[in-house]
Design a protein around this motif. Structure first.
Motif, PDB file in Angstrom:
ATOM      1  N   VAL A 110       0.818  -1.216   0.000  1.00 20.76           N
ATOM      2  CA  VAL A 110       0.000   0.000   0.000  1.00 20.76           C
ATOM      3  C   VAL A 110       0.851   1.266   0.000  1.00 20.76           C
ATOM      4  CG1 VAL A 110      -2.059  -1.008   1.055  1.00 20.76           C
ATOM      5  CG2 VAL A 110      -0.285  -0.063   2.514  1.00 20.76           C
ATOM      6  N   ASP A 155     -23.835   4.047   0.072  1.00 20.51           N
ATOM      7  CA  ASP A 155     -22.748   4.775   0.748  1.00 20.51           C
ATOM      8  C   ASP A 155     -21.914   3.835   1.611  1.00 20.51           C
ATOM      9  OD1 ASP A 155     -23.205   7.190  -0.357  1.00 20.51           O
ATOM     10  OD2 ASP A 155     -24.365   8.009   1.316  1.00 20.51           O
ATOM     11  N   ASP A 156     -22.622   2.917   2.305  1.00 13.09           N
ATOM     12  CA  ASP A 156     -21.898   1.970   3.159  1.00 13.09           C
ATOM     13  C   ASP A 156     -21.000   1.062   2.316  1.00 13.09           C
ATOM     14  OD1 ASP A 156     -23.254   2.792   5.552  1.00 13.09           O
ATOM     15  OD2 ASP A 156     -25.022   1.751   4.776  1.00 13.09           O
ATOM     16  N   ALA A 200     -19.687   1.806  -0.610  1.00  6.58           N
ATOM     17  CA  ALA A 200     -18.544   2.599  -1.102  1.00  6.58           C
ATOM     18  C   ALA A 200     -17.519   2.807   0.012  1.00  6.58           C
ATOM     19  CB  ALA A 200     -19.032   3.933  -1.639  1.00  6.58           C
ATOM     20  N   ASP A 201     -17.990   3.056   1.245  1.00  4.36           N
ATOM     21  CA  ASP A 201     -17.072   3.219   2.384  1.00  4.36           C
ATOM     22  C   ASP A 201     -16.268   1.945   2.611  1.00  4.36           C
ATOM     23  OD1 ASP A 201     -17.914   5.786   2.854  1.00  4.36           O
ATOM     24  OD2 ASP A 201     -19.328   5.243   4.433  1.00  4.36           O
ATOM     25  N   ALA A 214     -13.640   1.523  -0.092  1.00  2.46           N
ATOM     26  CA  ALA A 214     -12.535   2.482   0.038  1.00  2.46           C
ATOM     27  C   ALA A 214     -11.651   2.134   1.238  1.00  2.46           C
ATOM     28  CB  ALA A 214     -13.100   3.894   0.190  1.00  2.46           C
ATOM     29  N   ASN A 215     -12.266   1.668   2.332  1.00  2.00           N
ATOM     30  CA  ASN A 215     -11.471   1.273   3.504  1.00  2.00           C
ATOM     31  C   ASN A 215     -10.608   0.058   3.205  1.00  2.00           C
ATOM     32  OD1 ASN A 215     -12.039   3.212   5.437  1.00  2.00           O
ATOM     33  ND2 ASN A 215     -14.015   2.283   5.902  1.00  2.00           N
ATOM     34  N   LEU A 267      -7.508   1.149   1.657  1.00  2.00           N
ATOM     35  CA  LEU A 267      -6.529   1.715   2.592  1.00  2.00           C
ATOM     36  C   LEU A 267      -5.837   0.621   3.400  1.00  2.00           C
ATOM     37  CD1 LEU A 267      -8.356   4.758   4.232  1.00  2.00           C
ATOM     38  CD2 LEU A 267      -6.500   4.803   2.560  1.00  2.00           C
ATOM     39  N   ARG A 268      -6.628  -0.355   3.857  1.00  2.00           N
ATOM     40  CA  ARG A 268      -6.080  -1.424   4.705  1.00  2.00           C
ATOM     41  C   ARG A 268      -6.621  -2.760   4.191  1.00  2.00           C
ATOM     42  NH1 ARG A 268      -8.073   2.468   8.446  1.00  2.00           N
ATOM     43  NH2 ARG A 268      -6.400   3.574   9.537  1.00  2.00           N
ATOM     44  N   LEU A 289      -7.657  -6.054   6.368  1.00  2.00           N
ATOM     45  CA  LEU A 289      -8.718  -6.075   7.373  1.00  2.00           C
ATOM     46  C   LEU A 289      -9.533  -7.360   7.277  1.00  2.00           C
ATOM     47  CD1 LEU A 289     -10.141  -2.435   7.281  1.00  2.00           C
ATOM     48  CD2 LEU A 289      -8.624  -3.451   8.975  1.00  2.00           C
ATOM     49  N   ARG A 335     -17.278  10.202   4.285  1.00  3.73           N
ATOM     50  CA  ARG A 335     -17.962   9.231   3.420  1.00  3.73           C
ATOM     51  C   ARG A 335     -17.245   9.172   2.070  1.00  3.73           C
ATOM     52  NH1 ARG A 335     -22.839   7.204   5.845  1.00  3.73           N
ATOM     53  NH2 ARG A 335     -22.228   5.471   4.545  1.00  3.73           N
ATOM     54  N   ASN A 371      -7.467  -6.142  12.605  1.00  7.07           N
ATOM     55  CA  ASN A 371      -8.225  -4.882  12.599  1.00  7.07           C
ATOM     56  C   ASN A 371      -7.755  -3.922  13.694  1.00  7.07           C
ATOM     57  OD1 ASN A 371      -9.527  -6.317  10.693  1.00  7.07           O
ATOM     58  ND2 ASN A 371     -11.563  -6.164  11.561  1.00  7.07           N
TER      59      ASN A 371
END
Lengths: 571, 345
Positions: free
Chosen positions: A44, A336-337, A339-340, A343-344, A347-348, A351, B216, B332
Motif C-alpha cells: 500500500v 454509501d456503506d 462505497a465506504d 474504500a477502507n 486503505l487497509r 482487514l 464518506r 483490525n
C-alpha cells in the motif's frame, strides 16, 4: 545431484498479507506445521524496509511453531541443521506491479486480436499501441507512440502481425521502425522486444532489433490466421511480469535472495499446485487486488486486475456498480456503506470481517469478482471455444483467497462460489483452507510428493460434490431425480424441483454411486433429459444439488433468495 | 502473537528523511539551509516533446536509401525549417525539414526522430527542517524536530496551516457552523465530516485543509474543494481519542500534511530538541498484552484500548476499551506508538 527438500517454508507475497507456511516430514509423510502472517504494508506504500512484512511473517511463524527459521544475520538457515532452519523456501507472488507493455501490430488482424487476449491474462498497463498503417501514413501518430515509449518506459514492446503460411517481409521493416523509436530511451531504460510473429521471420526480426535492445520471440498467437494459439504468449507474459519486476524499493531482491529460483507469479504457481495427470482442476483465487483463474486441463490462466477485495474493491465496485453488490445483501446496507467499505479495504486490504454484515458484504464482492472472471474467460481463452459467460468443464473447482479460508463459514463460501462461477455438470468443490496453495505451488518442482501431501492432507478442504444441470425450467416442476446408494448401504432417492438448491449431507471420505435423471430440458452433459451414472464424493457440506438453472436467473440475487439458499446449505 | 501495523503519534521527536529527486537533476539547497515542504529544493530535467519526420516518404525513397541523402546526424541540434535530408534531382528535387527546434535523437527505418529542447521542473515536498546532507544530482537529507503524527489517507494535495481544533471531542462531527471567517488559512480538526455543506463552506472561507476521523467515500465522486486528511478511514467513525489529544496538543502550531509510504504524515515542526528519533518506529510489530491499540474497522472503529487477551486460535484479541471489552480480529487493530513530550511509552 540436488538434495531433496524435506522441510520448507512456502511464502505467499500477496497484496493484503504475507503468509509463510512451514511444512516438514511427520512420520512417513509431509505435513503442514504452522503459518505466520503479517499485513503487507509494502503493497500500500513504499516502506523504508520493503521486506519488513516478509520478515514479520516469518518471525510470526517462528513464534507459533517454535522453530528458528532466520539466523542471526537475518537470512534463512538453509539447509535445516539441528532442528533449526529449513531445506528450502519458495514464494508465489501476486503483489507484482503490472507489466508495462506497448503493443505494435503490423495489421489489425487475428494475430493482434489473440495477442491482446493473451495480454488480458496478465496484470498489465498498456502504455500505447501503434499499427503498421499509422507508422507508414501518419508521422504524428508514430511520434506520439515514440514519446510514450520514451516517457513511460514500458518493460516490454510486444510486436505482432502476420500468418506463418504467408510471412510478409513488411513485418521486418515495421520491426525496424519500432526499434528506432525504442532508441529514444537511454540504453539502460530500453524495453525488451517480444516478437510474436511468423516463425520464418523471427531471425530477421531479431537482427533488426538486437543491436538496440534485448529481444525474445514466441509462437505466433494465430499462426494460420484462424485458429488461436495464444498459450505460449500468455505464459511468456506471466513470466516476464516476474522477471522484469523492478527490484528497487521493493522486497523482490530479498525474496530472490531467500528463495532463489523457487519464485513464481500467482497463476503459474496455482497451475503448478493443482496439476494432476488425468484430473482437470479449475482454480480461482479471489485476492486483494486481482482475481486469478486457472484451468489445469487447458494449461491456461487469467488474472483480472482491479478486481478484488482490497485495493481492487473500488475498481470492482466501479466496474459492476453498487446496485449489483447491493442485490446480494440481506442486511439492508446502503450504497454509501458499500462505497465506504470498498474504500477502507483499499486503505487497509488486510482487514478481516468482524461481523455478519461485513462478511456478507465481502461475499457480495466475491460473487461479482467471480462473475467478472467468468465473463472474461471466454475472451481470454479463445482456444477453448467457450460460450459467453461459461467456463470450461472441470473435475474439481478449488477456491482460494482469504475469503475462502477457515475463518469464514463453508456454506457462505460455497454459495458465493455457485452464484459467482455458476459451474455446470458434476464436479467436486473444494477450498484452499490455509490460503497457501499457490505458495506450495512455487515449491512443487522441489519436492512434488511433499507439496502434494501438504496440500491434500492439510490445505485443500473438500466441500462436497456439486450436481448442477444446464438449462432452466418452470419453478416447482421436477428438475432432477437423484437415486443412489452409499458405501455403507444407505439408499437415497431425492427429487429436486426447479429453482431449488439442496444439500444432502455426505461426510468427507465417503462416496455414493448415484443415478442422476435430469428432466427435460435439463442437461448434465449427456444431453437434455439423459440420465447419468456418477460416483459422488462427500465433503464438509456433502452433495449439493443446484437446480436453480444455468445461467442463474436474476431472481437468485435477491435478499430473500440469498437467505433461503444459504439456509439450504446449512448456513 | 499476531503482527499488526504500528501508528506513530509522537508529540515531540527528532525526525530525518532522505528525499530523492524523482529523476536526474540538480539539488539547489546546501547543508544548513532551512526548508519547508513548499520550498523548491531542486530541479529535474524534463525531456521535450518528440516529433517524427518520415524522411522516406518526403524524399520518395525506400527507407534503406534515405541515409545517403541525410544532411544531419544523430545528436545534432536543428532549427525549425532546417533541411534534414535532401534528394537532388533538378525539377524533382525533394527535401525533408525539421518541424520545430530541437535535437535529432534517432535516425533509421526511413524516419528521423526529433526531440524539443529539455526544460527544468521544480521539485518540492521534503519534510520541514534543516538540510543535513546533500547528494548532488540525486537528493538531500532533511532533519528536524517536532510533533509527528500518522494518518490513514491524504485526499487532495499537500497542505499546511495553523492547527485549529474546532470541536470539543473526537466524536463530534464537523458542522457548517464550526466554520467562519476566523478559519481563513487554518487547518481544521474535527471528528468526522459527514455534513454535505462542510467541504464547500471550508473552501469558501479559505480553510487550507481538514483533519478528520473519517469521511464518506461518496464525497470522492467529485474533486474535493479542500484537501482532507483522514486519520481513521472512510465512513462515519469518530477520530480516535489518542490522535485527537495529540492534535489538541499542537493547536495553534503550523502543521504540514505530506503523503508518505501510502499514508499521510502530519508534521508540526518546533525548535526544541528531543532525544527520541522517529526512525525507531517499526512499521509492523507483534501485539502484546497491555499495548495501546486502536480499532480501525467494524462498529467500534475509532475506539482506543489496551490489549487484554489474545486468542491465538481464532486470530482475535480482546481489547479493554473505556469501560467495556471488545473482541476484534487482530488484523483490525493498530498499535499506537505514542510519545508524549520527552518520554516514550
Amino acid at each position: 545431484m540436488q538434495s531433496q527438500v524435506e522441510s520448507f517454508v512456502a511464502i505467499d507475497w500477496g497484496h493484503a498479507t504475507v503468509k509463510a507456511g512451514l511444512v516438514d516430514r511427520v512420520g512417513d509423510c509431509h505435513r503442514f506445521i504452522a503459518k505466520g502472517i503479517a499485513p503487507n504494508l509494502a503493497a500500500v506504500g513504499n516502506l523504508r524496509e520493503p521486506a519488513a512484512p516478509l520478515v514479520a511473517a516469518v518471525r510470526d511463524l517462528e513464534g507459533i511453531s517454535g522453530r528458528r527459521v532466520l539466523g542471526i544475520d537475518g537470512l534463512p538457515i538453509v539447509p535445516e541443521s539441528f532442528g533449526a532452519g529449513v531445506d528450502g523456501l519458495g514464494c508465489s507472488l501476486s503483489a507484482l506491479p503490472p507489466l508495462r507493455v506497448a503493443v505494435a501490430a503490423l495489421r489489425e488482424d487475428a494475430s493482434l486480436r489473440y495477442a491482446l487476449s493473451a495480454l488480458r491474462c496478465t496484470p498489465h498497463k498498456l502504455i500505447g499501441q501503434v499499427s503498421g498503417k499509422e507508422v507508414a501514413a501518419a508521422a504524428e501518430a508514430f511520434a506520439r507512440f515514440a514519446q510514450k515509449l520514451r516517457d513511460e518506459a514500458p518493460q516490454v514492446v510486444l510486436i505482432v502481425g502476420g500468418a506463418d503460411a504467408k510471412p510478409d517481409r513488411a513485418v521486418v521493416a515495421f520491426v525496424d521502425a519500432i526499434a528506432v523509436a525504442i532508441s529514444l530511451l537511454r540504453p539502460q531504460d530500453r524495453p525488451l522486444v517480444l516478437y510474436a510473429g511468423p516463425a520464418p521471420l523471427r531471425q530477421a526480426a531479431i537482427a533488426a532489433v538486437a543491436e538496440r535492445t534485448a529481444v525474445r520471440t514466441v509462437d505466433n498467437p494465430c499462426p494460420d490466421g484462424r485458429k488461436p494459439n495464444p498459450g505460449a504468449l500468455r505464459a511468456e507474459l506471466a513470466l516476464l511480469q516476474l522477471a522484469l519486476a523492478p527490484g528497487k524499493g521493493s522486497a523482490l531482491p530479498t525474496i530472490r535472495e531467500w528463495c532463489g529460483q523457487r519464485l513464481l507469479p500467482l497463476p503459474l504457481a496455482l497451475l503448478n499446485a493443482y496439476s494432476r495427470p488425468g484430473v482437470s482442476v479449475l482454480a480461482v483465487d479471489v485476492g486483494s487486488q486481482v482475481t486469478a483463474l486457472v484451468h489445469t486441463g487447458l494449461g491456461a490462466h487469467l488474472v483480472l486486475q482491479a478486481c478484488g477485495l482490497g485495493q481492487g474493491a473500488t475498481g470492482l465496485l466501479a466496474a459492476v456498480g453498487p446496485a449489483r453488490i447491493r442485490r446480494w445483501l440481506t442486511s439492508g446496507l446502503g450504497e454509501d456503506d458499500i462505497a465506504d467499505w470498498a474504500a477502507n479495504r483499499g486503505l487497509r486490504p488486510w482487514l478481516a470481517c468482524e461481523d455478519e454484515r461485513s462478511c456478507e458484504l465481502e461475499f457480495a464482492f466475491v460473487r461479482e469478482a467471480l462473475g467478472q472472471v467468468r465473463a472474461a474467460a471466454g475472451l481470454a481463452w479463445p482456444e477453448a471455444g467457450l460460450e459467453e459467460g461459461s467456463l470450461p468443464k472441470a473435475d474439481v473447482i478449488v477456491a482460494g483467497g482469504a475469503v475462502f479460508s477457515s475463518a469464514h463459514p463453508a456454506a457462505a463460501a460455497a454459495l458465493a462460489l455457485l452464484d459467482g462461477l455458476q459451474p455446470v455438470g458434476i464436479c467436486r468443490l473444494a477450498v484452499d483452507w490455509l490460503g497457501l496453495a499457490s505458495a506450495f505451488g512455487a515449491l512443487a518442482q522441489a519436492n512434488p510428493e511433499a507439496v502434494r501431501s501438504a496440500l491434500e492432507r492439510d490445505d485443500i478442504t473438500v466441500l462436497g460434490t456439486l450436481v448442477a444441470p444446464m438449462g432452466q425450467g418452470r419453478p416447482g416442476r421436477e428438475a432432477l431425480l437423484v437415486e443412489g446408494q452409499s458405501g455403507q448401504g444407505a439408499r437415497l432417492s431425492c427429487a429436486v424441483t426447479c429453482g431449488e438448491l439442496v444439500r444432502i449431507p455426505l461426510p468427507g471420505g465417503s462416496r455414493m454411486r448415484a443415478t442422476l435423471r435430469p428432466r427435460r430440458p435439463f442437461d448434465l452433459g449427456a444431453g437434455p433429459g439423459e440420465p447419468m451414472e456418477a460416483e459422488l464424493d462427500g465433503g464438509l457440506l456433502g452433495l449439493l444439488i443446484d437446480a436453480r438453472g444455468r445461467p442463474l436467473p436474476e431472481a437468485v440475487a435477491q435478499p430473500e433468495a440469498v437467505r433461503a439458499n444459504l439456509a439450504s446449505l446449512g448456513g | 502473537m499476531p503482527v499488526v501495523p504500528v501508528l506513530a503519534l509522537a508529540q515531540h521527536c527528532e525526525f530525518s528523511e532522505r528525499f530523492d529527486l524523482p529523476g536526474p537533476g540538480r539539488v539547489i539547497v546546501n547543508v544548513g539551509d532551512a526548508v519547508t515542504p513548499f520550498d523548491v529544493v531542486g530541479y529535474v530535467v524534463q525531456r521535450g516533446a518528440v516529433g517524427a519526420v518520415n524522411l522516406a516518404r518526403a524524399l520518395r525513397l525506400p527507407p534503406r536509401k534515405v541515409r545517403e541523402h541525410l544532411l544531419v546526424r544523430e545528436g545534432q541540434s536543428v532549427r525549425a525549417g532546417e533541411v534534414l535530408a535532401q534528394r537532388e534531382g533538378g525539377l524533382f528535387s525533394r527535401r525533408a525539414v525539421a518541424p520545430a527546434d530541437g535535437r535529432v535523437v534517432a535516425i533509421g527505418a526511413g524516419f528521423a526522430f526529433l526531440e524539443e529542447f529539455p526544460r527544468e521542473v521544480a521539485v518540492r515536498g521534503c519534510l520541514p527542517g534543516r538540510v543535513v546532507d546533500v547528494y548532488p544530482g540525486q537528493g538531500l537529507v532533511v532533519a528536524g524536530q517536532g510533533a509527528l503524527l500518522q494518518g490513514a489517507a491524504l485526499l487532495g494535495a499537500s497542505f499546511s496551516g495553523l492547527v485549529r481544533v474546532v470541536v470539543p471531542g473526537p466524536a463530534v462531527p464537523l458542522q457548517p457552523e464550526h466554520i467562519d471567517a476566523t478559519c481563513h488559512g487554518a487547518v481544521l480538526v474535527a471528528g468526522a465530516g459527514v455534513h454535505p455543506d462542510v467541504l464547500p463552506r471550508a473552501a469558501e472561507f479559505g480553510v487550507q485543509g481538514l483533519i478528520l476521523g473519517s469521511l464518506r467515500a461518496g464525497f470522492l465522486k467529485q474533486a474535493l474543494p479542500v484537501p482532507v486528511v483522514l486519520t481513521g478511514g472512510f465512513g462515519t467513525q469518530p477520530m480516535d481519542e489518542a490522535t485527537f489529544r495529540a492534535l489538541e496538543s499542537v493547536d495553534g502550531r503550523t502543521v504540514y500534511a505530506l503523503p508518505r509510504a501510502g499514508r499521510v504524515l502530519l508534521v508540526c515542526p518546533s525548535t526544541a530538541a528531543s532525544n527520541v528519533r522517529a526512525a525507531e518506529v517499526e512499521p509492523l510489530a507483534q501485539l502484546e498484552v497491555g499495548q495501546l491499540v486502536r480499532l480501525v474497522s467494524g462498529p467500534r472503529a475509532g475506539e482506543v484500548g489496551t490489549v487484554a487477551e489474545p486468542l491465538a486460535s481464532s486470530g482475535k484479541v480482546t481489547v479493554q476499551c473505556a469501560g467495556n471489552r471488545a473482541l476484534a480480529p487482530a488484523l483490525n487493530c493498530e498499535i499506537i506508538w505514542q510519545l508524549a513530550a520527552g518520554t516514550r511509552s
